[in-house]
Scaffold this motif. Structure first.
Motif, PDB file in Angstrom:
ATOM      1  N   LEU A  89       0.811  -1.222   0.000  1.00 20.78           N
ATOM      2  CA  LEU A  89       0.000   0.000   0.000  1.00 20.78           C
ATOM      3  C   LEU A  89       0.846   1.275   0.000  1.00 20.78           C
ATOM      4  CD1 LEU A  89      -2.972  -1.025   2.316  1.00 20.78           C
ATOM      5  CD2 LEU A  89      -2.937  -0.818  -0.172  1.00 20.78           C
ATOM      6  N   PRO A  90       1.859   1.413   0.887  1.00 20.70           N
ATOM      7  CA  PRO A  90       2.719   2.594   0.769  1.00 20.70           C
ATOM      8  C   PRO A  90       3.453   2.647  -0.572  1.00 20.70           C
ATOM      9  CG  PRO A  90       3.025   1.578   2.918  1.00 20.70           C
ATOM     10  CD  PRO A  90       2.174   0.651   2.102  1.00 20.70           C
ATOM     11  N   ALA A  91       3.848   1.483  -1.093  1.00 21.01           N
ATOM     12  CA  ALA A  91       4.531   1.462  -2.388  1.00 21.01           C
ATOM     13  C   ALA A  91       3.602   1.938  -3.502  1.00 21.01           C
ATOM     14  CB  ALA A  91       5.062   0.066  -2.688  1.00 21.01           C
ATOM     15  N   LEU A  92       2.330   1.574  -3.436  1.00 20.56           N
ATOM     16  CA  LEU A  92       1.377   2.056  -4.441  1.00 20.56           C
ATOM     17  C   LEU A  92       1.154   3.562  -4.315  1.00 20.56           C
ATOM     18  CD1 LEU A  92      -1.335  -0.739  -4.717  1.00 20.56           C
ATOM     19  CD2 LEU A  92       0.445  -0.143  -6.359  1.00 20.56           C
ATOM     20  N   CYS A  93       1.206   4.078  -3.090  1.00 22.59           N
ATOM     21  CA  CYS A  93       1.119   5.532  -2.916  1.00 22.59           C
ATOM     22  C   CYS A  93       2.315   6.227  -3.556  1.00 22.59           C
ATOM     23  CB  CYS A  93       1.034   5.883  -1.435  1.00 22.59           C
ATOM     24  SG  CYS A  93      -0.530   5.453  -0.663  1.00 22.59           S
ATOM     25  N   VAL A  94       3.508   5.682  -3.328  1.00 22.94           N
ATOM     26  CA  VAL A  94       4.702   6.242  -3.968  1.00 22.94           C
ATOM     27  C   VAL A  94       4.544   6.182  -5.481  1.00 22.94           C
ATOM     28  CG1 VAL A  94       7.174   5.882  -4.362  1.00 22.94           C
ATOM     29  CG2 VAL A  94       6.261   5.742  -2.054  1.00 22.94           C
ATOM     30  N   PHE A  95       4.039   5.065  -5.996  1.00 25.04           N
ATOM     31  CA  PHE A  95       3.826   4.920  -7.438  1.00 25.04           C
ATOM     32  C   PHE A  95       2.874   6.007  -7.950  1.00 25.04           C
ATOM     33  CE2 PHE A  95       1.039   3.153 -10.784  1.00 25.04           C
ATOM     34  CZ  PHE A  95       1.977   3.090 -11.812  1.00 25.04           C
ATOM     35  N   ALA A  96       1.775   6.234  -7.240  1.00 21.05           N
ATOM     36  CA  ALA A  96       0.808   7.248  -7.676  1.00 21.05           C
ATOM     37  C   ALA A  96       1.436   8.640  -7.700  1.00 21.05           C
ATOM     38  CB  ALA A  96      -0.416   7.228  -6.765  1.00 21.05           C
ATOM     39  N   PHE A  97       2.201   8.977  -6.662  1.00 20.44           N
ATOM     40  CA  PHE A  97       2.841  10.291  -6.622  1.00 20.44           C
ATOM     41  C   PHE A  97       3.916  10.413  -7.698  1.00 20.44           C
ATOM     42  CE2 PHE A  97       1.718  10.071  -1.901  1.00 20.44           C
ATOM     43  CZ  PHE A  97       0.518  10.731  -2.094  1.00 20.44           C
ATOM     44  N   MET A  98       4.630   9.336  -7.968  1.00 19.94           N
ATOM     45  CA  MET A  98       5.656   9.367  -9.015  1.00 19.94           C
ATOM     46  C   MET A  98       5.021   9.532 -10.400  1.00 19.94           C
ATOM     47  SD  MET A  98       8.762   9.223  -7.836  1.00 19.94           S
ATOM     48  CE  MET A  98       9.782   8.488  -9.085  1.00 19.94           C
ATOM     49  N   VAL A  99       3.890   8.859 -10.634  1.00 17.73           N
ATOM     50  CA  VAL A  99       3.208   9.010 -11.928  1.00 17.73           C
ATOM     51  C   VAL A  99       2.708  10.451 -12.078  1.00 17.73           C
ATOM     52  CG1 VAL A  99       1.150   8.317 -13.228  1.00 17.73           C
ATOM     53  CG2 VAL A  99       2.633   6.586 -12.217  1.00 17.73           C
ATOM     54  N   MET A 100       2.202  11.025 -10.995  1.00 17.61           N
ATOM     55  CA  MET A 100       1.786  12.430 -11.050  1.00 17.61           C
ATOM     56  C   MET A 100       2.974  13.339 -11.351  1.00 17.61           C
ATOM     57  SD  MET A 100      -0.947  12.881  -7.950  1.00 17.61           S
ATOM     58  CE  MET A 100      -1.221  14.605  -8.303  1.00 17.61           C
ATOM     59  N   THR A 101       4.108  13.051 -10.738  1.00 19.24           N
ATOM     60  CA  THR A 101       5.312  13.844 -10.982  1.00 19.24           C
ATOM     61  C   THR A 101       5.756  13.708 -12.428  1.00 19.24           C
ATOM     62  OG1 THR A 101       5.982  13.551  -8.683  1.00 19.24           O
ATOM     63  CG2 THR A 101       7.685  14.253 -10.222  1.00 19.24           C
ATOM     64  N   THR A 102       5.701  12.493 -12.968  1.00 13.46           N
ATOM     65  CA  THR A 102       6.055  12.275 -14.371  1.00 13.46           C
ATOM     66  C   THR A 102       5.145  13.099 -15.271  1.00 13.46           C
ATOM     67  OG1 THR A 102       6.817  10.038 -13.867  1.00 13.46           O
ATOM     68  CG2 THR A 102       6.299  10.509 -16.166  1.00 13.46           C
ATOM     69  N   GLY A 103       3.858  13.081 -14.977  1.00 16.92           N
ATOM     70  CA  GLY A 103       2.914  13.889 -15.752  1.00 16.92           C
ATOM     71  C   GLY A 103       3.202  15.374 -15.636  1.00 16.92           C
ATOM     72  N   CYS A 104       3.599  15.821 -14.449  1.00 15.52           N
ATOM     73  CA  CYS A 104       3.935  17.240 -14.257  1.00 15.52           C
ATOM     74  C   CYS A 104       5.180  17.627 -15.045  1.00 15.52           C
ATOM     75  CB  CYS A 104       4.114  17.544 -12.772  1.00 15.52           C
ATOM     76  SG  CYS A 104       2.574  17.502 -11.841  1.00 15.52           S
ATOM     77  N   PHE A 105       6.173  16.734 -15.091  1.00  7.93           N
ATOM     78  CA  PHE A 105       7.353  16.991 -15.917  1.00  7.93           C
ATOM     79  C   PHE A 105       6.941  17.161 -17.380  1.00  7.93           C
ATOM     80  CE2 PHE A 105      10.417  15.218 -12.710  1.00  7.93           C
ATOM     81  CZ  PHE A 105      11.315  16.263 -12.741  1.00  7.93           C
ATOM     82  N   ALA A 106       6.120  16.246 -17.872  1.00 11.64           N
ATOM     83  CA  ALA A 106       5.687  16.301 -19.270  1.00 11.64           C
ATOM     84  C   ALA A 106       4.872  17.564 -19.535  1.00 11.64           C
ATOM     85  CB  ALA A 106       4.887  15.045 -19.622  1.00 11.64           C
ATOM     86  N   LEU A 107       3.943  17.877 -18.653  1.00 10.20           N
ATOM     87  CA  LEU A 107       3.097  19.056 -18.812  1.00 10.20           C
ATOM     88  C   LEU A 107       3.922  20.342 -18.792  1.00 10.20           C
ATOM     89  CD1 LEU A 107       0.152  20.104 -18.972  1.00 10.20           C
ATOM     90  CD2 LEU A 107       0.181  20.191 -16.474  1.00 10.20           C
ATOM     91  N   ALA A 108       4.830  20.443 -17.822  1.00  2.00           N
ATOM     92  CA  ALA A 108       5.678  21.638 -17.724  1.00  2.00           C
ATOM     93  C   ALA A 108       6.571  21.767 -18.961  1.00  2.00           C
ATOM     94  CB  ALA A 108       6.528  21.584 -16.458  1.00  2.00           C
ATOM     95  N   GLY A 109       7.099  20.639 -19.447  1.00  2.00           N
ATOM     96  CA  GLY A 109       7.940  20.682 -20.638  1.00  2.00           C
ATOM     97  C   GLY A 109       7.170  21.090 -21.882  1.00  2.00           C
ATOM     98  N   LEU A 110       5.992  20.528 -22.068  1.00  2.00           N
ATOM     99  CA  LEU A 110       5.164  20.904 -23.228  1.00  2.00           C
ATOM    100  C   LEU A 110       4.753  22.365 -23.158  1.00  2.00           C
ATOM    101  CD1 LEU A 110       2.880  17.765 -23.647  1.00  2.00           C
ATOM    102  CD2 LEU A 110       4.624  18.590 -25.238  1.00  2.00           C
ATOM    103  N   TRP A 111       4.367  22.812 -21.972  1.00  2.00           N
ATOM    104  CA  TRP A 111       3.980  24.207 -21.801  1.00  2.00           C
ATOM    105  C   TRP A 111       5.148  25.130 -22.133  1.00  2.00           C
ATOM    106  CZ3 TRP A 111      -0.518  26.601 -21.151  1.00  2.00           C
ATOM    107  CH2 TRP A 111      -0.509  27.941 -20.738  1.00  2.00           C
ATOM    108  N   LEU A 112       6.328  24.774 -21.663  1.00  2.00           N
ATOM    109  CA  LEU A 112       7.517  25.589 -21.920  1.00  2.00           C
ATOM    110  C   LEU A 112       7.866  25.600 -23.406  1.00  2.00           C
ATOM    111  CD1 LEU A 112       9.344  27.256 -20.130  1.00  2.00           C
ATOM    112  CD2 LEU A 112      10.782  25.271 -19.797  1.00  2.00           C
ATOM    113  N   LEU A 113       7.713  24.456 -24.060  1.00  2.00           N
ATOM    114  CA  LEU A 113       7.987  24.390 -25.502  1.00  2.00           C
ATOM    115  C   LEU A 113       6.997  25.224 -26.309  1.00  2.00           C
ATOM    116  CD1 LEU A 113       8.927  20.693 -26.340  1.00  2.00           C
ATOM    117  CD2 LEU A 113      10.338  22.718 -26.614  1.00  2.00           C
ATOM    118  N   LEU A 114       5.734  25.139 -25.944  1.00  2.00           N
ATOM    119  CA  LEU A 114       4.699  25.818 -26.730  1.00  2.00           C
ATOM    120  C   LEU A 114       4.621  27.314 -26.466  1.00  2.00           C
ATOM    121  CD1 LEU A 114       1.869  23.135 -26.471  1.00  2.00           C
ATOM    122  CD2 LEU A 114       3.405  23.568 -28.402  1.00  2.00           C
ATOM    123  N   THR A 115       4.835  27.717 -25.210  1.00  2.00           N
ATOM    124  CA  THR A 115       4.662  29.135 -24.874  1.00  2.00           C
ATOM    125  C   THR A 115       5.976  29.875 -24.639  1.00  2.00           C
ATOM    126  OG1 THR A 115       4.514  28.748 -22.491  1.00  2.00           O
ATOM    127  CG2 THR A 115       2.460  28.593 -23.774  1.00  2.00           C
ATOM    128  N   GLY A 116       7.012  29.144 -24.287  1.00  2.00           N
ATOM    129  CA  GLY A 116       8.272  29.797 -23.939  1.00  2.00           C
ATOM    130  C   GLY A 116       8.300  30.306 -22.507  1.00  2.00           C
TER     131      GLY A 116
END
Length: 164
Positions: free
Chosen positions: A124-151
């Protein structure tokens, strides 16, 4: 973003609970010679929440620790777009630890592993870490796309280093 406020709130609550539990454990240990038996186990779980639940918000806000030695020189040649590619590359690289954490959690579940004192299924704690890591991965992708598109980043700008 609203989506990262809940994990940030969990991280703050876990930190507060960790401080209160540590205070009570020390008080009970010193005064009554009766420590909280599961304090080590709870400390590990709460610290996991403090670290991993805060990661998505830290990623989007850009408040992580960064050493920017080449920043001023790279800013003159349009580093923001290159930084967007770095963030997207980081998101791609984060998929490997995400997968490994999920694999370890499922292995722990198949073995029936439990924590020592509280008998919490250890997946259960490992699945929580997994969920937070997947959210972080999504945030990296979102921030990168936003930076690429808008500068522009999500409201944070490079700050000059402060002298101590």
């Amino acid at each position: 973003m609203t989506a990262v406020r809940l994990p940030k709130g969990l991280a703050m609550a876990a930190l507060m609970l960790l401080m209160v539990m540590t205070f009570l454990d020390i008080l009970l240990r010193s005064v009554l010679n009766a420590p909280i038996e599961a304090s080590t186990e709870l400390s590990r779980i709460l610290l996991m929440f403090v670290v991993f639940a805060a990661m998505p918000e830290v990623t989007l806000s850009g408040t992580h620790v960064a050493v920017d030695l080449l920043g001023p020189a790279l800013d003159r040649i349009g580093f923001a777009r290159f930084e967007g590619l770095i963030l997207i590359g980081s998101a791609v690289l984060m998929c490997w630890p995400d997968h490994k954490i999920l694999t370890l959690a499922m292995r722990s579940k198949s073995y029936g592993d439990m924590t020592e004192f509280l008998h919490i299924p250890s997946y259960l704690p490992a699945l929580c870490v997994f969920a937070f890591m997947v959210m972080t991965t999504g945030c990296f992708a979102l921030a990168g796309l936003w930076l690429l598109l808008t500068g522009h980043s999500f409201g944070f700008e490079r700050r000059e280093a402060k002298e101590w």
